[in-house]
Design a protein around this motif. Structure first.
Motif, PDB file in Angstrom:
ATOM      1  N   THR A 123      12.950   4.001   5.910  1.00  0.00           N
ATOM      2  CA  THR A 123      12.446   3.945   4.579  1.00  0.00           C
ATOM      3  C   THR A 123      12.832   2.464   4.358  1.00  0.00           C
ATOM      4  OG1 THR A 123      14.144   4.957   3.622  1.00  0.00           O
ATOM      5  CG2 THR A 123      12.292   6.238   3.789  1.00  0.00           C
ATOM      6  N   LEU A 124      11.989   1.704   3.180  1.00  0.00           N
ATOM      7  CA  LEU A 124      12.468   0.544   2.673  1.00  0.00           C
ATOM      8  C   LEU A 124      13.574   0.554   1.466  1.00  0.00           C
ATOM      9  CD1 LEU A 124       8.628  -0.835   2.359  1.00  0.00           C
ATOM     10  CD2 LEU A 124      10.609  -1.847   3.821  1.00  0.00           C
ATOM     11  N   ASP A 125      14.306  -0.453   1.755  1.00  0.00           N
ATOM     12  CA  ASP A 125      15.362  -0.866   0.493  1.00  0.00           C
ATOM     13  C   ASP A 125      14.737  -0.587  -0.655  1.00  0.00           C
ATOM     14  OD1 ASP A 125      17.276  -1.551  -1.048  1.00  0.00           O
ATOM     15  OD2 ASP A 125      17.215  -3.639  -0.496  1.00  0.00           O
ATOM     16  N   THR A 126      15.323  -0.031  -1.771  1.00  0.00           N
ATOM     17  CA  THR A 126      14.787   0.193  -3.045  1.00  0.00           C
ATOM     18  C   THR A 126      14.326  -0.902  -3.873  1.00  0.00           C
ATOM     19  OG1 THR A 126      15.635   2.263  -3.889  1.00  0.00           O
ATOM     20  CG2 THR A 126      15.767   0.365  -5.335  1.00  0.00           C
ATOM     21  N   TRP A 127      15.252  -2.054  -3.577  1.00  0.00           N
ATOM     22  CA  TRP A 127      14.748  -3.241  -4.031  1.00  0.00           C
ATOM     23  C   TRP A 127      13.476  -4.008  -3.787  1.00  0.00           C
ATOM     24  CZ3 TRP A 127      17.543  -3.739  -8.296  1.00  0.00           C
ATOM     25  CH2 TRP A 127      18.763  -3.163  -8.669  1.00  0.00           C
ATOM     26  N   PHE A 128      12.956  -3.607  -2.454  1.00  0.00           N
ATOM     27  CA  PHE A 128      11.618  -3.834  -2.083  1.00  0.00           C
ATOM     28  C   PHE A 128      10.535  -3.608  -3.194  1.00  0.00           C
ATOM     29  CE2 PHE A 128       7.921  -4.328   0.632  1.00  0.00           C
ATOM     30  CZ  PHE A 128       8.118  -5.464   1.225  1.00  0.00           C
ATOM     31  N   SER A 129      10.624  -2.273  -3.626  1.00  0.00           N
ATOM     32  CA  SER A 129       9.460  -1.790  -4.436  1.00  0.00           C
ATOM     33  C   SER A 129       9.687  -2.397  -6.106  1.00  0.00           C
ATOM     34  CB  SER A 129       9.426  -0.446  -4.195  1.00  0.00           C
ATOM     35  OG  SER A 129      10.592   0.342  -4.423  1.00  0.00           O
ATOM     36  N   SER A 130      11.198  -2.270  -6.203  1.00  0.00           N
ATOM     37  CA  SER A 130      11.236  -2.849  -7.550  1.00  0.00           C
ATOM     38  C   SER A 130      11.339  -4.291  -7.337  1.00  0.00           C
ATOM     39  CB  SER A 130      12.686  -2.346  -8.062  1.00  0.00           C
ATOM     40  OG  SER A 130      13.790  -2.550  -7.182  1.00  0.00           O
ATOM     41  N   GLY A 131      11.314  -4.980  -6.604  1.00  0.00           N
ATOM     42  CA  GLY A 131      10.906  -6.460  -6.459  1.00  0.00           C
ATOM     43  C   GLY A 131       9.546  -6.793  -6.894  1.00  0.00           C
ATOM     44  N   LEU A 132       8.745  -5.805  -6.807  1.00  0.00           N
ATOM     45  CA  LEU A 132       7.206  -6.068  -7.045  1.00  0.00           C
ATOM     46  C   LEU A 132       6.989  -5.701  -8.443  1.00  0.00           C
ATOM     47  CD1 LEU A 132       5.687  -4.228  -4.024  1.00  0.00           C
ATOM     48  CD2 LEU A 132       6.301  -6.707  -4.158  1.00  0.00           C
ATOM     49  N   TRP A 133       7.984  -5.192  -9.105  1.00  0.00           N
ATOM     50  CA  TRP A 133       7.763  -4.748 -10.512  1.00  0.00           C
ATOM     51  C   TRP A 133       6.855  -5.210 -11.435  1.00  0.00           C
ATOM     52  CZ3 TRP A 133       7.700   0.150 -10.985  1.00  0.00           C
ATOM     53  CH2 TRP A 133       8.059   0.768 -12.210  1.00  0.00           C
ATOM     54  N   PRO A 134       7.035  -6.659 -11.630  1.00  0.00           N
ATOM     55  CA  PRO A 134       6.271  -7.371 -12.672  1.00  0.00           C
ATOM     56  C   PRO A 134       4.696  -7.262 -12.334  1.00  0.00           C
ATOM     57  CG  PRO A 134       8.223  -8.692 -11.996  1.00  0.00           C
ATOM     58  CD  PRO A 134       7.906  -7.519 -11.034  1.00  0.00           C
ATOM     59  N   HIS A 135       4.206  -7.237 -11.065  1.00  0.00           N
ATOM     60  CA  HIS A 135       2.800  -7.225 -10.886  1.00  0.00           C
ATOM     61  C   HIS A 135       2.287  -5.936 -10.384  1.00  0.00           C
ATOM     62  CE1 HIS A 135       4.865  -8.850  -7.230  1.00  0.00           C
ATOM     63  NE2 HIS A 135       3.860  -8.610  -6.595  1.00  0.00           N
ATOM     64  N   SER A 136       3.367  -5.352  -9.803  1.00  0.00           N
ATOM     65  CA  SER A 136       2.867  -3.629  -9.363  1.00  0.00           C
ATOM     66  C   SER A 136       2.404  -2.960 -10.496  1.00  0.00           C
ATOM     67  CB  SER A 136       3.833  -3.320  -8.266  1.00  0.00           C
ATOM     68  OG  SER A 136       4.878  -2.816  -9.055  1.00  0.00           O
ATOM     69  N   THR A 137       3.559  -3.102 -11.475  1.00  0.00           N
ATOM     70  CA  THR A 137       2.905  -2.174 -12.649  1.00  0.00           C
ATOM     71  C   THR A 137       1.654  -2.722 -13.456  1.00  0.00           C
ATOM     72  OG1 THR A 137       4.449  -3.808 -14.021  1.00  0.00           O
ATOM     73  CG2 THR A 137       5.552  -1.830 -13.212  1.00  0.00           C
ATOM     74  N   LEU A 138       1.281  -3.635 -13.373  1.00  0.00           N
ATOM     75  CA  LEU A 138       0.114  -3.992 -13.990  1.00  0.00           C
ATOM     76  C   LEU A 138      -1.101  -3.683 -13.104  1.00  0.00           C
ATOM     77  CD1 LEU A 138       1.219  -7.303 -15.751  1.00  0.00           C
ATOM     78  CD2 LEU A 138       0.783  -4.950 -16.734  1.00  0.00           C
ATOM     79  N   GLY A 139      -0.967  -3.183 -11.722  1.00  0.00           N
ATOM     80  CA  GLY A 139      -1.900  -2.772 -11.112  1.00  0.00           C
ATOM     81  C   GLY A 139      -2.140  -3.516  -9.701  1.00  0.00           C
ATOM     82  N   TRP A 140      -1.519  -4.503  -9.490  1.00  0.00           N
ATOM     83  CA  TRP A 140      -1.875  -5.238  -8.164  1.00  0.00           C
ATOM     84  C   TRP A 140      -1.678  -4.493  -7.083  1.00  0.00           C
ATOM     85  CZ3 TRP A 140       0.911  -6.295  -3.924  1.00  0.00           C
ATOM     86  CH2 TRP A 140       0.557  -7.256  -2.953  1.00  0.00           C
ATOM     87  N   PRO A 141      -2.110  -4.617  -6.244  1.00  0.00           N
ATOM     88  CA  PRO A 141      -3.161  -5.742  -5.735  1.00  0.00           C
ATOM     89  C   PRO A 141      -4.553  -5.354  -6.364  1.00  0.00           C
ATOM     90  CG  PRO A 141      -2.650  -3.960  -3.892  1.00  0.00           C
ATOM     91  CD  PRO A 141      -1.984  -3.527  -4.928  1.00  0.00           C
ATOM     92  N   GLU A 142      -4.820  -4.313  -6.899  1.00  0.00           N
ATOM     93  CA  GLU A 142      -6.406  -4.234  -7.446  1.00  0.00           C
ATOM     94  C   GLU A 142      -6.407  -5.204  -8.431  1.00  0.00           C
ATOM     95  OE1 GLU A 142      -8.548  -2.145  -6.550  1.00  0.00           O
ATOM     96  OE2 GLU A 142      -6.910  -1.175  -5.108  1.00  0.00           O
ATOM     97  N   ASP A 143      -7.503  -5.857  -8.855  1.00  0.00           N
ATOM     98  CA  ASP A 143      -7.568  -7.150  -9.794  1.00  0.00           C
ATOM     99  C   ASP A 143      -7.867  -6.357 -11.137  1.00  0.00           C
ATOM    100  OD1 ASP A 143      -7.883  -9.454 -10.876  1.00  0.00           O
ATOM    101  OD2 ASP A 143     -10.136  -9.699 -10.025  1.00  0.00           O
ATOM    102  N   THR A 144      -6.982  -5.556 -11.782  1.00  0.00           N
ATOM    103  CA  THR A 144      -7.168  -4.855 -13.147  1.00  0.00           C
ATOM    104  C   THR A 144      -7.293  -5.751 -14.070  1.00  0.00           C
ATOM    105  OG1 THR A 144      -4.760  -4.714 -13.245  1.00  0.00           O
ATOM    106  CG2 THR A 144      -5.758  -3.054 -11.589  1.00  0.00           C
ATOM    107  N   ASP A 145      -7.649  -5.113 -15.140  1.00  0.00           N
ATOM    108  CA  ASP A 145      -7.716  -5.634 -16.455  1.00  0.00           C
ATOM    109  C   ASP A 145      -6.380  -5.963 -17.200  1.00  0.00           C
ATOM    110  OD1 ASP A 145     -10.469  -5.603 -16.440  1.00  0.00           O
ATOM    111  OD2 ASP A 145     -10.812  -3.847 -17.793  1.00  0.00           O
ATOM    112  N   ASP A 146      -5.436  -5.155 -16.847  1.00  0.00           N
ATOM    113  CA  ASP A 146      -4.107  -5.161 -17.441  1.00  0.00           C
ATOM    114  C   ASP A 146      -3.260  -6.619 -16.501  1.00  0.00           C
ATOM    115  OD1 ASP A 146      -3.934  -3.473 -19.065  1.00  0.00           O
ATOM    116  OD2 ASP A 146      -2.507  -2.183 -17.924  1.00  0.00           O
ATOM    117  N   LEU A 147      -3.781  -6.671 -15.298  1.00  0.00           N
ATOM    118  CA  LEU A 147      -3.252  -7.810 -14.887  1.00  0.00           C
ATOM    119  C   LEU A 147      -3.664  -9.373 -15.164  1.00  0.00           C
ATOM    120  CD1 LEU A 147      -1.130  -8.112 -12.314  1.00  0.00           C
ATOM    121  CD2 LEU A 147      -3.060  -8.256 -10.839  1.00  0.00           C
ATOM    122  N   LYS A 148      -4.907  -9.267 -15.542  1.00  0.00           N
ATOM    123  CA  LYS A 148      -5.551 -10.175 -15.986  1.00  0.00           C
ATOM    124  C   LYS A 148      -5.029 -10.485 -17.698  1.00  0.00           C
ATOM    125  CE  LYS A 148      -9.777  -9.124 -14.010  1.00  0.00           C
ATOM    126  NZ  LYS A 148     -11.059  -8.867 -14.027  1.00  0.00           N
TER     127      LYS A 148
END
Ligand SMILES: [Zn+2]
Ligand SMILES: [Zn+2]
Length: 908
Positions: free
Chosen positions: A468-493
């Motif tokens: 499995t991946l180091d926990t910090w790999f997924s939390s490292g994406l937090w500022p954009h993954s929480t807004l829906g990235w990689p989808e081009d979501t309204d929240d991200l915009k």
């Protein structure tokens, strides 16, 4: 009173005392049910335009109970969120939780161990089922606790590092990095934890001094036929159990003691293997004996020497910390037991030169505290050096700022020396590495969606990487993954990049650095900018009242829920927020908690007092500055304007504690202690003009304090708007406008402030004389105020001055010559003087008698003391310090006698 449109109990009255437990949950549910935690002003231009303000909540770990550190995080982020919401920003505080891979995995393994099972006994699927059950219940509890702290987060957007949307983000990132050559698989020396049975990254290793030894071991030099000669080379090692894995001896080519040996061979004493003696400039001549045993399979420095010289890598350790077959006779023995055996065998063989005790830093697993073992292992790596480049630049260029700024240097230094990041973990709980190996052609397939065939040969014989991946790999994406990235979501915009990342300074490297690196990589083409946030606000740790770190073993952990029970959520938040400053640790004390509860009570009581004064028919609209007649009205509104301006500036600099202090001091020391008292006198005389001022200041104070103490302020404010609807039509304080410095600027009135300061000084001057002369609290005294420039102010406030100083008749005169100079007690103030005729302070005959009696007593004391010290026997026998003490006693008695005689003479 009219009925409040209320989250309140439905009562139109305010209870005599504030009870947080009756209010907090009800108010919270009312806010949430009305959707008031949601961002609501998406327009970027036009009349309703609003700036976004986004904080992504650092995901709390699923493992533990809520502790005071969480409570501080929630209080800080909620205060910032509420303040920005009240400024009219399009505000989003996005909550989430982290799956805490290694920590949760360990909890489940402990559960299994209690049932005498291992994860391998139950298998991967059953293990993960169990983990999900634990995670789901723990997650619900943690989020419930956040609600109790008043967190105004948008719960409908709650994210989890292990949910489906975040899995998409993880796989996409992995694949992109792999395709770009920034993720690779390699056999390297890693930090192995034998307890967690997993690789861990460099920053998960903590160094602590351990007592050990330098074992000096004689290696025989070999002759041309590889037979041992009588010549030896001595090496010093702290880890003799690794000797069976030696593949060379290295010396510095500049070292005259050994240079001639380079190119010859030596014999490993435990197994007779013949190894080369090599020259390498990395060997420190002064360290140990200057000759180094090279064990590339078990030491990072040796690994690098081995790479340079093409040495064989031998690994003699199993993943559980026992030695393997390559260790020969030590196979199956635990590593520290093996150390003892190797040492004993070397001694028996006459190969031990000497043993020097030596204490040195040893790496421990951050989680299990076990000594970490450097091991050769095939793992996945992120090329952190490449990713660090733009991440350093983003901070150097000022695009991302740290509060406090001293952490920018800490960050840059670490990033400039960063090493590649080992991201694979040999545990089951976490994102499984999205890599499939082919048994037919050895191709590696990296995919977003689980493949059914090999990308290389099309064969079906593929199997996914077990790790499995180091926990910090997924939390490292937090500022954009929480807004829906990689989808081009309204929240991200709408919300990317975010504004503030608020977190503890001790996870800059674990988390902040990785968020910056991975966000800059994933979002590099984002039109709004790639940086994940523009400000990193780092708070300190919360320590116990004695400054110690809180820990279960010390038994000094403070449970926030217990404190909420005692002091209310607002009281706890006050205590935490009033002690916080960027980057510095704070101590939590009972005094601060009590101060928080007292402030809630004072807000309630003072507001209740004001609200009950209001009568039907009162004009509650605040008059324009020019229409204000009374100096005290002009003063309090001027002070409000200043304080509003100050608080605005402080909050913009993240100085929350100072902002809170100013709001509290204004409310308590100026409004409650002075203005309300001054206004009471006028109201009693039938003057209703203070009413709009009273109500306005209460309203503004509630707004100023709401981000810090949300519950009590909202509960009171509902009553305020029932009497005077909000100018902007807000029906809840949480979405009402924060006081704006500009709006109050017209009320700044330096003249009124000067005059009021003078009035306060007069009252304090009279009060001080009363206290000094021990005048009965209820007694009215005659007094003169020499008012100088403040004569008009004092005269206009005469009734209030009389009340506050309990002075009547109160003469206000222009100069000292207009006040009596005989038989008075006088205090000179910076603004004038006060003078109190002695005759008015007390009954002169009774006072004379009382003082005369005390003079007689004091005379007796002086006589006795003098006689004692005059006694030669006492002086010669008593120790010097006893004599000195008696002399001091005599001096004190004489001083007291002089004072009493003077007082007696004064009243004549
Ligand atoms: Zn461990
Ligand atoms: Zn294949």
């Amino acid at each position: 009173m009219t009925t409040p449109t209320t989250p309140a109990s439905g009562s139109t009255e305010m209870a005599p005392a504030y009870t947080p437990a009756d209010v907090e949950q009800r108010v919270y549910e009312w806010w949430e049910s009305r959707g008031l935690f949601k961002p609501s002003r998406p327009e970027r231009s036009g009349p309703n335009a609003a700036q976004p303000f986004t904080i992504i909540m650092p995901p709390p770990n699923l493992t533990g109970e809520l502790h005071l550190g969480h409570a501080l995080v929630v209080s800080l982020q909620d205060a910032l969120t509420r303040w920005h919401r009240m400024l009219g920003d399009d505000t989003l505080w996005l909550p989430g939780v982290d799956h805490a891979a290694i920590a949760v995995n360990a909890i489940i393994e402990r559960q299994l161990a209690a049932e005498k099972l291992s994860r391998h006994d139950v298998g991967r699927d059953a293990f993960l089922d169990r983990t999900w059950t634990f995670v789901n219940s723990s997650r619900a509890r943690i989020m419930e606790q956040h609600r109790r702290l008043g967190a105004s987060a948008d719960w409908e957007r709650e994210a989890f590092t292990m949910d489906a949307a975040r899995e998409v983000a993880v796989r996409q990132t992995f694949k992109n990095l792999y395709d770009d050559g920034l993720i690779y698989r390699a056999e390297r020396l890693i930090n192995w934890c034998v307890d967690c049975e997993s690789a861990i990254s460099d920053i998960e290793v903590e160094y602590e001094d351990e007592p050990g030894a330098f074992w000096h071991v004689r290696y025989a030099i070999a002759d041309a036929e590889d037979h041992p000669t009588d010549a030896n080379i001595i090496i010093a090692t702290t880890r003799p159990e690794t000797i069976p894995a030696d593949t060379a001896i290295a010396v510095n080519p500049e070292d005259p003691r050994y240079a001639h040996l380079i190119g010859q061979h030596a014999i490993v004493p435990t197994n007779g293997r013949v190894i080369p003696i090599i020259g390498d400039a990395a060997v420190v001549i002064d360290a140990g004996t200057g000759a180094l045993k090279v064990t590339p399979g078990h030491d990072p420095v040796d690994f690098e020497i081995g790479q340079r010289h093409g040495l064989e890598i031998i690994s003699i350790m199993n993943n559980d910390g026992t030695l393997n077959a390559d260790a020969g006779q030590y196979e199956g023995i635990e590593r520290f037991e093996a150390r003892k055996r190797v040492v004993a065998d070397l001694e028996t063989a006459g190969r031990m030169e000497k043993i020097d005790p030596y204490t040195h830093p040893v790496g421990h697993c951050q989680r299990s505290r076990t000594i970490v073992e450097p091991l050769i292992s095939l793992q996945w790596w992120v090329d952190a050096k490449t990713l660090a480049g733009p991440a350093i630049e983003a901070v150097k260029s000022g695009q991302i700022k740290f509060v406090p700024p001293r952490f920018e240097r800490v960050y840059e230094h670490w990033m400039e020396n960063i090493r590649d990041w080992c991201i694979s973990r040999q545990i089951w709980w976490g994102h499984r590495i999205p890599v499939w190996y082919c048994d037919e052609c050895d191709h590696i397939t990296v995919a977003l969606v689980t493949p059914t065939a090999c990308e290389g040969c099309g064969g079906a014989m593929i199997r996914q990487d077990e790790d499995t991946l180091d926990t910090w790999f997924s939390s490292g994406l937090w500022p954009h993954s929480t807004l829906g990235w990689p989808e081009d979501t309204d929240d991200l915009k709408r919300f990317y990049p975010t504004q503030v990342m608020e977190t503890a300074y001790d996870i800059i490297f674990f988390w902040v650095a990785r968020m910056i690196m991975l966000s800059l990589y994933n979002m590099k083409d984002w039109p709004g900018g790639a940086i994940p946030f523009d400000t990193v606000y780092l708070h300190g740790l919360v320590r116990a009242s004695d400054g110690a770190k809180m820990s279960k073993s010390r038994g000094n952990v403070i449970d926030p829920l217990e404190q909420i029970g005692k002091y209310g959520t607002d009281g706890l938040r006050f205590a935490l927020l009033s002690g916080t400053s960027p980057g510095n640790d704070q101590r939590i004390t009972d005094d601060r908690l009590e101060a928080g509860r007292n402030l809630s009570n004072k807000l309630w009581n003072a507001s209740r007092f004001v609200l009950t004064l209001i009568e039907d028919g009162d004009d509650l609209a605040l008059p324009a500055p020019s229409a204000l007649a009374a100096i005290e009205d002009r003063w309090i509104l001027s002070r409000l304007a200043h304080v509003t301006h100050e608080i605005d500036a402080l909050l913009r600099r993240f100085e929350l504690a100072e902002g809170l202090r100013q709001a509290r001091d204004f409310f308590w020391d100026e409004f409650a202690d002075w203005y309300i008292e001054l206004a009471k006198v006028r109201i009693r005389a039938g003057d209703r003009t203070p009413m709009p001022v009273l109500l306005h200041v209460v309203d503004q104070v509630l707004r100023l304090l709401h981000p810090f103490m949300p519950f009590v302020t909202e509960e009171i404010w509902q009553r305020v708007i029932a009497l005077r609807p909000d100018a902007d039509g807000a029906s809840a304080l949480i979405v009402a406008r924060y006081p704006k410095p500009d709006a109050l600027a017209a009320y700044v009135d330096d003249d009124a402030e000067r005059q009021l300061v003078a009035v306060q000084d007069f009252v304090r001057g009279i009060r001080n004389i009363r206290a000094e002369k021990r005048v009965d609290a209820g007694r009215w005294v005659e007094a003169y105020i020499v008012a100088a420039d403040a004569q008009a102010a004092a005269t206009s406030m005469l009734p209030a001055l009389e009340q506050l100083a309990r002075a009547r008749p109160l003469h206000i005169v222009a100069t000292a010559a207009d006040a009596p100079s005989e038989g008075v007690v006088t205090t000179v103030l910076s603004v004038g003087q006060v003078a109190l005729p002695m005759a008015g302070l007390f009954d002169l005959d009774a006072e004379r008698a009382r003082l005369a009696k005390q003079v007689t007593e004091a005379e007796g004391e002086v006589e006795r003391q003098a006689a004692k010290l005059g006694n030669e026997q006492f002086r010669s026998r008593a120790p010097a310090d006893v004599v000195a003490k008696e002399e001091e006693r005599l001096a004190t008695a004489r001083g007291r006698l002089d004072g009493l005689r003077a007082s007696l003479a004064e009243i004549g």
